[in-house]
Design a protein around this motif. Structure first.
Motif, PDB file in Angstrom:
ATOM      1  N   ILE A 109      -3.967  -1.820   5.012  1.00 11.19           N
ATOM      2  CA  ILE A 109      -4.181  -1.378   3.709  1.00 11.19           C
ATOM      3  C   ILE A 109      -2.777  -0.921   3.209  1.00 11.19           C
ATOM      4  CG2 ILE A 109      -5.241   0.472   2.218  1.00 11.19           C
ATOM      5  CD1 ILE A 109      -7.281  -1.569   3.373  1.00 11.19           C
ATOM      6  N   GLY A 110      -1.973  -0.245   4.102  1.00  9.29           N
ATOM      7  CA  GLY A 110      -0.646   0.125   3.858  1.00  9.29           C
ATOM      8  C   GLY A 110       0.064  -0.891   3.511  1.00  9.29           C
ATOM      9  N   LEU A 111      -0.010  -2.096   4.060  1.00  6.95           N
ATOM     10  CA  LEU A 111       0.779  -3.428   4.191  1.00  6.95           C
ATOM     11  C   LEU A 111       0.418  -4.019   2.740  1.00  6.95           C
ATOM     12  CD1 LEU A 111       0.628  -4.857   7.735  1.00  6.95           C
ATOM     13  CD2 LEU A 111       2.573  -3.414   6.678  1.00  6.95           C
ATOM     14  N   GLN A 112      -0.851  -3.840   2.259  1.00  9.14           N
ATOM     15  CA  GLN A 112      -1.163  -4.556   0.979  1.00  9.14           C
ATOM     16  C   GLN A 112      -0.566  -3.751  -0.089  1.00  9.14           C
ATOM     17  OE1 GLN A 112      -5.459  -4.488   0.736  1.00  9.14           O
ATOM     18  NE2 GLN A 112      -5.915  -5.213   3.017  1.00  9.14           N
ATOM     19  N   MET A 113      -0.567  -2.448   0.027  1.00  6.76           N
ATOM     20  CA  MET A 113       0.134  -1.569  -0.953  1.00  6.76           C
ATOM     21  C   MET A 113       1.793  -1.864  -1.280  1.00  6.76           C
ATOM     22  SD  MET A 113      -2.201   0.105  -2.696  1.00  6.76           S
ATOM     23  CE  MET A 113      -0.972   1.363  -3.468  1.00  6.76           C
ATOM     24  N   LEU A 114       2.239  -2.185  -0.236  1.00  7.57           N
ATOM     25  CA  LEU A 114       3.764  -2.140  -0.254  1.00  7.57           C
ATOM     26  C   LEU A 114       4.365  -3.172  -1.397  1.00  7.57           C
ATOM     27  CD1 LEU A 114       5.708  -2.569   3.309  1.00  7.57           C
ATOM     28  CD2 LEU A 114       5.660  -0.556   1.619  1.00  7.57           C
ATOM     29  N   PRO A 115       3.822  -4.471  -1.553  1.00 11.87           N
ATOM     30  CA  PRO A 115       4.376  -5.136  -2.610  1.00 11.87           C
ATOM     31  C   PRO A 115       4.158  -4.360  -4.263  1.00 11.87           C
ATOM     32  CG  PRO A 115       3.313  -6.449  -1.219  1.00 11.87           C
ATOM     33  CD  PRO A 115       2.803  -5.027  -0.860  1.00 11.87           C
ATOM     34  N   LEU A 116       3.052  -3.559  -4.165  1.00 14.79           N
ATOM     35  CA  LEU A 116       2.652  -2.888  -5.400  1.00 14.79           C
ATOM     36  C   LEU A 116       3.671  -2.045  -5.632  1.00 14.79           C
ATOM     37  CD1 LEU A 116      -0.101  -4.294  -4.721  1.00 14.79           C
ATOM     38  CD2 LEU A 116      -0.935  -2.362  -5.689  1.00 14.79           C
ATOM     39  N   LEU A 117       3.856  -1.063  -4.445  1.00 14.23           N
ATOM     40  CA  LEU A 117       4.766  -0.019  -4.673  1.00 14.23           C
ATOM     41  C   LEU A 117       6.289  -0.293  -4.897  1.00 14.23           C
ATOM     42  CD1 LEU A 117       3.264   1.845  -1.501  1.00 14.23           C
ATOM     43  CD2 LEU A 117       3.056   2.612  -4.161  1.00 14.23           C
ATOM     44  N   GLY A 118       6.916  -1.425  -4.007  1.00 16.34           N
ATOM     45  CA  GLY A 118       8.115  -1.830  -4.136  1.00 16.34           C
ATOM     46  C   GLY A 118       8.975  -1.025  -3.240  1.00 16.34           C
ATOM     47  N   THR A 119       9.989  -1.706  -2.761  1.00 18.36           N
ATOM     48  CA  THR A 119      10.777  -1.060  -1.952  1.00 18.36           C
ATOM     49  C   THR A 119      12.291  -1.295  -2.271  1.00 18.36           C
ATOM     50  OG1 THR A 119      10.979  -3.205  -0.483  1.00 18.36           O
ATOM     51  CG2 THR A 119       9.575  -1.597   0.140  1.00 18.36           C
ATOM     52  N   GLY A 120      13.217  -0.446  -1.759  1.00 24.70           N
ATOM     53  CA  GLY A 120      14.436  -0.318  -2.123  1.00 24.70           C
ATOM     54  C   GLY A 120      15.303  -1.633  -1.498  1.00 24.70           C
ATOM     55  N   GLY A 121      14.810  -1.966  -0.296  1.00 22.93           N
ATOM     56  CA  GLY A 121      15.543  -2.922   0.687  1.00 22.93           C
ATOM     57  C   GLY A 121      14.359  -4.001   1.020  1.00 22.93           C
ATOM     58  N   PRO A 122      14.493  -4.645   2.172  1.00 22.35           N
ATOM     59  CA  PRO A 122      13.836  -5.579   2.369  1.00 22.35           C
ATOM     60  C   PRO A 122      12.452  -4.773   2.860  1.00 22.35           C
ATOM     61  CG  PRO A 122      15.995  -5.811   3.862  1.00 22.35           C
ATOM     62  CD  PRO A 122      16.020  -4.696   3.112  1.00 22.35           C
ATOM     63  N   LEU A 123      11.540  -5.784   2.489  1.00 19.40           N
ATOM     64  CA  LEU A 123       9.990  -5.364   2.465  1.00 19.40           C
ATOM     65  C   LEU A 123       9.636  -5.168   3.943  1.00 19.40           C
ATOM     66  CD1 LEU A 123       7.666  -4.891   0.317  1.00 19.40           C
ATOM     67  CD2 LEU A 123       6.538  -7.116   1.017  1.00 19.40           C
ATOM     68  N   ALA A 124      10.327  -6.146   4.758  1.00 15.21           N
ATOM     69  CA  ALA A 124       9.851  -5.862   6.388  1.00 15.21           C
ATOM     70  C   ALA A 124      10.487  -4.388   6.990  1.00 15.21           C
ATOM     71  CB  ALA A 124      10.625  -7.072   7.155  1.00 15.21           C
ATOM     72  N   GLU A 125      11.491  -4.022   6.411  1.00 15.63           N
ATOM     73  CA  GLU A 125      11.997  -2.702   6.958  1.00 15.63           C
ATOM     74  C   GLU A 125      10.874  -1.420   6.740  1.00 15.63           C
ATOM     75  OE1 GLU A 125      15.967   0.340   6.271  1.00 15.63           O
ATOM     76  OE2 GLU A 125      15.783  -1.670   5.248  1.00 15.63           O
ATOM     77  N   ALA A 126      10.416  -1.846   5.565  1.00 15.74           N
ATOM     78  CA  ALA A 126       9.466  -0.499   5.339  1.00 15.74           C
ATOM     79  C   ALA A 126       7.797  -0.762   5.849  1.00 15.74           C
ATOM     80  CB  ALA A 126       9.128  -0.429   3.763  1.00 15.74           C
ATOM     81  N   GLU A 127       7.634  -1.841   6.465  1.00 19.11           N
ATOM     82  CA  GLU A 127       6.423  -2.327   6.891  1.00 19.11           C
ATOM     83  C   GLU A 127       5.822  -1.470   8.125  1.00 19.11           C
ATOM     84  OE1 GLU A 127       6.307  -6.371   7.496  1.00 19.11           O
ATOM     85  OE2 GLU A 127       5.896  -6.919   5.439  1.00 19.11           O
ATOM     86  N   PRO A 128       6.597  -1.023   9.088  1.00 16.49           N
ATOM     87  CA  PRO A 128       5.971  -0.368  10.182  1.00 16.49           C
ATOM     88  C   PRO A 128       5.779   1.163   9.782  1.00 16.49           C
ATOM     89  CG  PRO A 128       8.029  -1.358  10.866  1.00 16.49           C
ATOM     90  CD  PRO A 128       8.091  -1.519   9.250  1.00 16.49           C
ATOM     91  N   TYR A 129       6.196   1.617   8.733  1.00 14.08           N
ATOM     92  CA  TYR A 129       6.196   2.946   8.290  1.00 14.08           C
ATOM     93  C   TYR A 129       4.901   3.021   7.493  1.00 14.08           C
ATOM     94  CZ  TYR A 129      10.920   3.773   9.834  1.00 14.08           C
ATOM     95  OH  TYR A 129      11.990   3.775  10.502  1.00 14.08           O
ATOM     96  N   ALA A 130       4.452   1.745   6.495  1.00 19.60           N
ATOM     97  CA  ALA A 130       3.409   1.738   5.894  1.00 19.60           C
ATOM     98  C   ALA A 130       2.165   1.532   6.541  1.00 19.60           C
ATOM     99  CB  ALA A 130       3.366   0.459   4.768  1.00 19.60           C
ATOM    100  N   ALA A 131       2.354   0.810   7.810  1.00 22.76           N
ATOM    101  CA  ALA A 131       1.192   0.672   8.786  1.00 22.76           C
ATOM    102  C   ALA A 131       0.738   2.052   9.488  1.00 22.76           C
ATOM    103  CB  ALA A 131       1.692  -0.518   9.751  1.00 22.76           C
ATOM    104  N   ALA A 132       1.915   2.730   9.732  1.00 25.38           N
ATOM    105  CA  ALA A 132       1.811   3.983  10.557  1.00 25.38           C
ATOM    106  C   ALA A 132       1.009   4.941   9.398  1.00 25.38           C
ATOM    107  CB  ALA A 132       3.044   4.364  11.059  1.00 25.38           C
ATOM    108  N   LEU A 133       1.420   4.875   8.378  1.00 22.49           N
ATOM    109  CA  LEU A 133       0.781   6.048   7.388  1.00 22.49           C
ATOM    110  C   LEU A 133      -0.734   5.603   7.176  1.00 22.49           C
ATOM    111  CD1 LEU A 133       1.221   8.360   5.686  1.00 22.49           C
ATOM    112  CD2 LEU A 133       1.907   6.920   3.958  1.00 22.49           C
ATOM    113  N   GLY A 134      -1.056   4.325   7.113  1.00 18.87           N
ATOM    114  CA  GLY A 134      -2.411   3.900   7.010  1.00 18.87           C
ATOM    115  C   GLY A 134      -3.122   4.223   8.135  1.00 18.87           C
ATOM    116  N   GLU A 135      -2.510   4.152   9.406  1.00 19.75           N
ATOM    117  CA  GLU A 135      -3.136   4.627  10.574  1.00 19.75           C
ATOM    118  C   GLU A 135      -3.364   6.275  10.720  1.00 19.75           C
ATOM    119  OE1 GLU A 135      -2.331   4.776  15.360  1.00 19.75           O
ATOM    120  OE2 GLU A 135      -0.900   3.701  14.112  1.00 19.75           O
TER     121      GLU A 135
END
Length: 310
Positions: free
Chosen positions: A147-173
């Motif tokens: 769910i966190g990973l689905q939201m990332l493209p909507l939220l947008g990131t300042g750098g590469p999406l992959a850099e934020a993915e582990p944190y998005a997954a952890a927040l969903g957890e």
């Protein structure tokens, strides 16, 4: 219908506007904390967030609150078929799914994220307990991390999406573990226990003790100690996820920060009520939710005004 949000997102087709509006209504009624946080998103991003919530809610309801005489497995199979149609670019025949399909296309969302989600929903039909956190990880990946990973493209990131993915997954957890702690009593009524059995056993707690406590309304210090340990673990996951918020686009940070604060506040409610979660549902009071959101909204508005003056 929130015309401003739909216009900002460039959603002009009448059928789509009605579909997105229906998803927004579902989110407002059933996902109060998430909905409140989405009010802090840029208007253009809100319809997509509501569409993703609508899809997840519909599948979750098939499992948690099936209609009398219905077959949840068959219902999930129908959802999977409609998912095939969405990713094939075909019509689903479901007006509400039109918003979801449009969101998937607009944001180029990965099919694997939704397959993993449905896999976890199917697990709820046959798995009633987990021995360890490692065993639980398969479920939480599909039910929460994606769910966190689905939201990332909507939220947008300042750098590469992959850099934020582990944190998005952890927040969903982290959100999911909070749900597990808040809903222990309700889940027991459904025959499920998500808190790992080995972790509970380390404190002398098992399913029978939890049922006894729920039925009698009597609290047990072993249960309190076990739940306190789960809360501490949950807070550690929130801390692990926290650095990822700064990796998001600045306009999206208030939304995610607010969601994190509000969800972690559920843990405060659990602790403040001496971990009595079996006979009550820990809820953050409305005035506290509004205060947190109002503060975030004020800071967000101030930043927007500062940018406009530059």
């Amino acid at each position: 219908m929130n015309v401003t949000e739909l216009d900002a997102a460039g959603i002009t087709e009448p059928v789509l506007r009605r579909a997105y509006t229906a998803c927004r209504r579902v989110n407002a009624v059933h996902g109060r904390t998430f909905f409140l946080a989405t009010r802090l998103l840029p208007a253009r991003a809100r319809p997509a967030a509501h569409a993703l919530y609508g899809f997840a809610r519909a599948a979750d309801e098939l499992v948690d609150n099936p209609a009398p005489g219905s077959d949840p497995g068959a219902g999930l199979a129908r959802v999977a078929h409609r998912l095939d149609l969405v990713f094939a670019g075909s019509e689903t025949g479901d007006p509400l799914l039109a918003a979801f399909a449009d969101t998937v296309r607009r944001h180029h969302l990965d099919r694997a994220l939704f397959d993993a989600f449905l896999h976890s929903m199917r697990m709820d039909l046959s798995v009633t307990a987990y021995r360890t956190f490692a065993d639980l990880a398969e479920y939480t990946h599909g039910s929460a991390a994606v769910i966190g990973l689905q939201m990332l493209p909507l939220l947008g990131t300042g750098g590469p999406l992959a850099e934020a993915e582990p944190y998005a997954a952890a927040l969903g957890e982290a959100f999911q573990l909070t749900n597990f702690l808040r809903d222990v009593g309700e889940d027991l009524d459904r025959g499920r226990l998500y808190l790992p059995l080995d972790e509970l056993a380390a404190f002398g707690v098992d399913r029978d003790l939890l049922r006894w406590s729920k039925l009698t309304g009597r609290h047990d210090r072993r249960i309190r100690r076990a739940l306190a340990a789960f809360v501490a673990r949950n807070r550690a996951i929130y801390r692990r996820a926290e650095p990822g918020i700064s990796l998001l686009r600045k306009e999206s940070q208030p939304c995610v920060h607010t969601a994190r604060v509000l969800y972690e506040s559920i843990l405060d409610e659990i602790a403040d009520h001496d971990y009595a979660v079996l006979d009550r549902r820990a809820v953050v009071p409305a005035h506290r939710r509004l205060a947190v959101a109002a503060g975030a909204w004020a800071r967000s508005r101030m930043r927007r005004e500062q940018r406009s003056r530059v």
